[in-house]
Motif scaffolding. Sequence first.
Motif, PDB file in Angstrom:
ATOM      1  N   ASN A 175       0.811  -1.218   0.000  1.00  0.00           N
ATOM      2  CA  ASN A 175       0.000   0.000   0.000  1.00  0.00           C
ATOM      3  C   ASN A 175       0.843   1.265   0.000  1.00  0.00           C
ATOM      4  OD1 ASN A 175       0.538  -1.224   2.643  1.00  0.00           O
ATOM      5  ND2 ASN A 175      -0.512   0.534   3.540  1.00  0.00           N
ATOM      6  N   TRP A 348      -4.307  -3.901  -4.794  1.00  0.00           N
ATOM      7  CA  TRP A 348      -2.914  -3.614  -5.163  1.00  0.00           C
ATOM      8  C   TRP A 348      -2.758  -3.288  -6.642  1.00  0.00           C
ATOM      9  CZ3 TRP A 348      -4.823  -8.048  -3.045  1.00  0.00           C
ATOM     10  CH2 TRP A 348      -4.996  -9.124  -3.910  1.00  0.00           C
ATOM     11  N   PRO A 367      -5.776   2.513  -0.821  1.00  0.00           N
ATOM     12  CA  PRO A 367      -5.628   1.070  -0.600  1.00  0.00           C
ATOM     13  C   PRO A 367      -6.448   0.576   0.590  1.00  0.00           C
ATOM     14  CG  PRO A 367      -3.500   2.058  -1.064  1.00  0.00           C
ATOM     15  CD  PRO A 367      -4.466   3.188  -0.906  1.00  0.00           C
ATOM     16  N   ILE A 371      -4.201  -5.025   4.137  1.00  0.00           N
ATOM     17  CA  ILE A 371      -3.381  -3.959   4.709  1.00  0.00           C
ATOM     18  C   ILE A 371      -2.810  -4.436   6.047  1.00  0.00           C
ATOM     19  CG2 ILE A 371      -3.287  -1.560   5.455  1.00  0.00           C
ATOM     20  CD1 ILE A 371      -3.902  -1.975   2.449  1.00  0.00           C
TER      21      ILE A 371
END
Length: 466
Positions: A175, A348, A367, A371
């Motif tokens: 991210n 992504w 993003p 994560i």
Amino acid sequence: MRRRAIIGVSIFLLGIGAVMMANLDRPSREPEIYSRTGMDERRVQVQNLQHKSPHIQKVDTIQANEVLKKRLNNDPSIQMIHHNAQDKSHYYANEVVVDFSTIPSRTSLDKIAKDIDGVLKEKHNSSYIFKSYSKTTTELIQYFKQNHRITFAEPHYIYLQNEVNDTYYQNYQWNLPAIRTEVGWNVTRGSKKIKIAVVDTGVDLNHPDLSRRLTRGYNALSPKEPPQDDNGHGTHVAGIIASVPNNGVGVAGITWYNPIIPVKVLNSEGTGGSFDVAKGIHWAADHGADVINLSLGNYQPSAVMEEAIRYAMKKDVVVVSAAGNDNSSQPSFPAAYPGVLGVAAVDWEGQRAPFSNYGDYIDIAAPGVHIASTFFQGQYASLSGTSMAAPHVSALAGLIRSIDPNLRNTEVMNIMTRTTQQTERSRPAVYYGSGVIDNTSALEAAYRRKYPLGRTSEWFNQFFGR
């Protein structure tokens, strides 16, 4: 002699001018950080962008969230509003939130309690929660509208965290390069003077990757207790913003110095009432928050929440909220309130996350899939959701204000929405808003706005070789 002096001064001024022109687009002088330019490149100075020995908890919250929703649906103390076949909002049965135009006296409050066969549960400023032992919420609203001078009377809505599942952890933080974080750090890494409030389940106050970044917070559920996280969601959100970079431990946050104000408004299950969420927003706005992150939501508009949002906006706070995770076009609040930056999630590849809500209230995207961040009880976890996308935007807002604290909240939001990644701008606005954030472009734009001719100290330092 005089002529030589004039020539000397002219040369000096021309030299100064040349340095000024050379610095028109020059970013501030942070020690340089290299960024990967492709999937093959891994030259990243920040040591813990790629976590080589991950102790990451693999969290799958699908079943937990479904169990929670079923419990709420079947709990006799909870009522539902059906917005459509899929989306529901919940509120506490036999309760009402009332905002009075004139603060009632103790005698009036006693009479109200007798009239409704109930009690006053809590108050904050001019807003009160009443609970009845015999009247429904609809009957309570009708009573207050007919018998008292009020601004509004509404159900006590329940907010849920905007988090979904993840059973997969990638061994690096995709991210950060996806939004050009590392190059942006060459412009600024933040400021201790710009505070970001995480209004959520609280934060793990002792987490080794966060504790040094935390400032005084607030527990709206139990004001005498610290805002300790007993769920994990708030700690995860805070870590995206502020987990300590370049320390060889855990994960790297987007900011290096900005303090986090932990505000607990959701309980251990990740739910909380509109009254407590509004209280938390008020408290954060009154205690120095420059940015407020709200990774929570409900599909039902709430007057007490909207008033809290307006209050924060008047205090010049940048308010950021997650859009929701039901793949629905039903507007989610607070993201859909005017002035709030509503955030959608992408994966992504920059594609819309399949769970991310959509609609004309989406302002920007970030993003939100797989994560990695901090988690409660000193742990780390990988989660997905618009809850994870929103703090990317809150962190960027904090960095922009670190460059220029005098920017208005609307100016900060305009910089972010005007500098999104070019490839995303042609995609449907209902899914991406203005596009996916670009930290480098946004920070460079803020820098040029603040220092259109570059920093004077840089001109002279370069000219004199210092």
